[in-house]
Design a protein around this motif. Structure first.
Motif, mmCIF file in Angstrom:
data_model
loop_
_atom_site.group_PDB
_atom_site.id
_atom_site.type_symbol
_atom_site.label_atom_id
_atom_site.label_comp_id
_atom_site.label_asym_id
_atom_site.label_seq_id
_atom_site.Cartn_x
_atom_site.Cartn_y
_atom_site.Cartn_z
ATOM 1 N N THR A 69 23.498 27.976 18.955
ATOM 2 C CA THR A 69 22.850 26.665 18.498
ATOM 3 C C THR A 69 21.909 26.306 19.172
ATOM 4 O O THR A 69 21.091 25.755 18.615
ATOM 5 N N TRP A 92 34.859 28.941 13.610
ATOM 6 C CA TRP A 92 33.572 27.919 13.930
ATOM 7 C C TRP A 92 32.464 28.606 13.831
ATOM 8 O O TRP A 92 31.319 27.899 13.332
ATOM 9 N N TYR A 202 19.305 16.149 15.828
ATOM 10 C CA TYR A 202 20.493 16.223 14.600
ATOM 11 C C TYR A 202 21.733 16.485 15.381
ATOM 12 O O TYR A 202 21.711 16.520 16.361
ATOM 13 N N ALA A 203 22.463 15.987 14.334
ATOM 14 C CA ALA A 203 24.094 16.131 14.672
ATOM 15 C C ALA A 203 24.692 17.201 13.896
ATOM 16 O O ALA A 203 24.562 17.559 12.607
ATOM 17 N N LEU A 204 25.168 18.225 14.727
ATOM 18 C CA LEU A 204 25.561 19.572 14.138
ATOM 19 C C LEU A 204 27.187 19.665 14.341
ATOM 20 O O LEU A 204 27.604 19.150 15.147
ATOM 21 N N ASN A 205 27.697 20.338 12.912
ATOM 22 C CA ASN A 205 29.051 20.558 12.831
ATOM 23 C C ASN A 205 30.136 19.572 12.925
ATOM 24 O O ASN A 205 31.089 19.281 13.363
ATOM 25 N N GLN A 206 29.383 18.105 12.371
ATOM 26 C CA GLN A 206 30.226 17.101 12.392
ATOM 27 C C GLN A 206 31.239 16.889 11.263
ATOM 28 O O GLN A 206 31.367 17.779 10.512
ATOM 29 N N MET A 207 31.866 15.701 11.364
ATOM 30 C CA MET A 207 32.991 15.503 10.565
ATOM 31 C C MET A 207 32.394 15.781 9.005
ATOM 32 O O MET A 207 31.228 15.143 8.690
#
Lengths: 389, 302
Positions: A69, A92, A202-207
């Motif tokens: 990542t 994941w 960035y926000a990764l793998n969020q809700m």
């Protein structure tokens, strides 16, 4: 340069040549030789990489997920119980669309404890979104590992390079070791699509709510559908530089065959020999080696087996309550055909039991002599001693 | 050793947390993040496992934070942060701070192994546990951080929790990491100082344990979360202290109030009898004395 090396070290050499920058692993027999060599490469400077010695396979996969990542090429290796422990993070890695490459040494799951060859560990992970490539010999292991990085980074999906415990991981064979220049021509530096960047956060793998989740899953399948074609291109380019190619499936003497044996892994080597012997005796027999299990190359399989009278699938694995797993996939792939072969599912060589030339001859003869399979799964070479009444 | 002089810390105006985050009213964890990021600045990446903060940070395609966030699987904060650190280092970026930000469940329980592994390797990361003393995001189930005497949805009625809260700071200190500290949302200057100190102490593992009341789970009015956090410190239920190298202790506060003051204003302890509270007072006193032995004369106030 041609040199004698262990199957495990064919993996390690490929990882070194791929200029992997982060390796994380936890030891499990029979994966250990792969990671020991990588530790040595890192310690000696043969590889410019960080080796993270984590406290479990779950953490090993988490660490390579973190590393990939953050934008570097990352690798891990495991086997059996280690792979089972990783299961959550296999999902994941693929759903995060990370091009991680992992070597997975096929080993049986306990109890009873068993460190030997068995495919059930990797095949039990078939629904995790990983590409799975099975290897027959040391050269194929090295080449497939290099191809795996190229393929993974092309379709943004992780790849599992699968090799048999001991029969391949601990067997020494002559292997052509490519030069760094050649590998650099084949495998350019990794360019992540998106990464952790403080300048561009960035926000990764969020809700991800129901209104987007399903599309995300569809995108994974769309990428999977690209894989057989992309693999052909990767394989072709590999061939142009190294002079070797594999294909997602390989056929041996299938053109005029009335019976085809379907195999994977090192058993293919034994099967090749049996096919040549049977051909000398005038038998119209062929072999289909399945290298790519996920995505399952159903089109290729249909085109090879569509006009065959009988197919004998040799599974070194089992899905309890169902059948051998390659046989399941094959039945699903062929059921749409108007005219399809009789499919005989054989179970052999679980937990490291040898699959010999005699095993293949027996399987071939039983298939020839039966009009239809006696049962969905035919277990070969069972002893009555250990069986429950 | 000389006590550090008391200083007034200038806490910056700007925030790296946007208004409109998804925290409940009075959420201690949101206050903790606000002050943490004020101290750490924007040159950091956050690893957030499953937790309340996994929600507070926002659902796709929105985020409530101005720094990069990598949401991670529940048990993996320590390991994921290690991988991110290794990758940044390999890219030549040793400056960006890698921060794991987990709840008590993700730290004391399911993430404990990966945390222990990461700090044993002395990874160059800051691990923050915001502690609300139960699995709040899933509806107030007990964790190993839940204190003696607590009612949760899995320690209900007369089945309230009869074992102690795990002492996570002592566990971290036993790993001999460079810096471990407790902090409280009721002492923002102390918390700010500790985050700055931890952020600047590069090269090894740092751990901050932030006491973060949860009005929903603790059954308190939302406007009381800071007050309850202050009482926890004033009653020695949650002493503020630092441990450097696993052995050098500094106590930042001294509490003098009876533990009853802390317990009786929270619904989660409402069932406790006078004898129960006496027993809790004994446990708190025992812990205070043990900590005093470790800190010796190195006591100072925030």
């Amino acid at each position: 340069m041609r040199q004698v090396m262990e199957g495990s070290h064919a993996v390690s050499e490929a990882v070194r040549l791929a200029r992997v920058q982060v390796v994380s692993a936890y030891p499990i027999t029979p994966q250990t030789h792969i990671v020991e060599a990588l530790s040595e490469f890192c310690a000696e400077g043969a590889m410019n990489a960080r080796f993270i010695c984590v406290e479990s396979e779950h953490s090993a996969m988490a660490a390579v997920i973190g590393a990939c990542t953050a934008g570097v090429r990352a690798f891990t290796a495991t086997s059996s119980h280690g792979l089972a422990l990783m299961h959550e993070l296999l999902h994941w890695a693929s759903a995060a669309r990370l091009p991680i490459v992992m070597a997975e040494v096929n080993r049986a799951l306990g109890p009873g404890w068993n460190i030997w060859m068995d495919q059930t560990d990797s095949l039990a992970q078939r629904d995790t979104g990983w590409i799975q490539l099975y290897c027959e010999d040391g050269q194929e292991v090295l080449d497939t590992t290099l191809q795996a990085f190229r393929l993974a980074e092309n379709v943004h999906l992780p790849v599992m390079v699968v090799l048999d415990a001991f029969f391949l991981s601990h067997t020494h064979e002559p292997v052509n070791l490519p030069s760094q220049d050649e590998v650099d021509r084949f495998l350019p530096p990794f360019l992540p699509r998106i990464t952790l960047d403080v300048e561009n956060p960035y926000a990764l793998n969020q809700m991800s709510p129901p209104n987007v989740y399903m599309e995300m899953r569809h995108n994974i399948q769309a990428a999977m559908e690209q894989v057989p074609g992309r693999f052909d291109l990767v394989d072709k380019e590999f061939s142009s530089i190294f002079g070797r190619s594999y294909g997602s499936v390989e056929t041996v003497c299938c053109d005029d065959a009335n019976t085809v044996l379907v195999v994977s892994g090192t058993a293919a080597g034994t099967c090749r020999h049996v096919i040549s012997q049977l051909r000398l005796r005038g038998e119209k027999v062929g072999m289909l080696k399945i290298k790519m299990f996920r995505p399952f190359p159903a089109d290729r399989v249909r085109s090879v087996l569509g006009n065959v009278e009988k197919v004998a699938v040799v599974d070194r694995n089992f899905s309890f309550g169902a059948s051998g797993i390659f046989a399941q996939e094959l039945r699903a792939a062929l059921c749409a055909l108007d005219q399809r072969p009789q499919i005989f599912g054989y179970i052999a060589g679980l937990g490291g039991r040898d699959v010999t030339t005699e095993t293949f001859e027996e399987i071939y003869l039983r298939t020839r002599q039966s009009d239809r399979p006696e049962s969905e799964s035919i277990w070969v070479g069972l002893s009555s001693k250990e069986r429950e009444p | 050793m000389n006590a550090e002089p008391v200083k007034a810390y200038q806490i910056p105006e700007g925030d790296s947390i946007y208004p409109g985050h998804l925290g409940c009213p009075g959420c201690g964890a949101a206050i903790a993040m606000k002050f943490a990021l004020k101290a750490l600045g924007t040159k950091c990446v956050l690893i957030i496992p499953a937790s309340c903060w996994g929600i507070i940070a926002g659902a796709y395609p929105q985020t409530s934070l101005k720094v990069p966030v990598l949401h991670a699987a529940f048990a993996t904060s320590g390991a994921t942060a290690s991988g991110v650190r290794a990758a940044l280092d390999m890219k030549g970026d040793t400056e960006t701070l890698v921060v794991a930000w987990a709840g008590d469940g993700g730290t004391f329980d399911i993430g404990f192994q990966a945390l222990s592994g990461a700090v044993e390797r002395n990874e160059d990361i800051l691990y923050v546990c915001y502690d609300n003393e139960a699995y709040m995001n899933t509806g107030v189930q007990r964790s190993s951080s839940t204190p003696f005497g607590t009612r949760t949805t899995t320690t209900p009625g007369m089945g309230w929790k009869r074992t102690r809260k795990k002492n996570i700071i002592e566990v971290l200190a036993a790993h001999r990491i460079p810096y471990a500290a407790t902090a409280s949302i009721a002492f923002p200057e102390d918390m700010f100082r500790k985050f700055q100190k931890a952020g600047n102490r590069k090269g090894g593992s740092r751990f901050i344990h932030v006491f973060s009341p949860c009005p929903t789970g603790w059954r308190i009015p939302s406007e009381l979360s800071v007050k309850v956090a202050r009482l926890a410190v004033q009653t020695n239920v949650f002493p503020l202290y630092e441990v450097e190298g696993g052995i050098r202790y500094t106590l930042n506060t001294e509490g003098h109030r009876p533990v009853q003051d802390y317990l009786t204003i929270q619904g989660r302890f409402r069932h406790l009898t006078g004898d129960d509270m006496k027993h809790i007072q004994e446990m708190v006193d025992e812990d205070r004395d043990l900590l005093a032995q470790k800190t010796k004369a190195e006591t100072r106030r925030p």
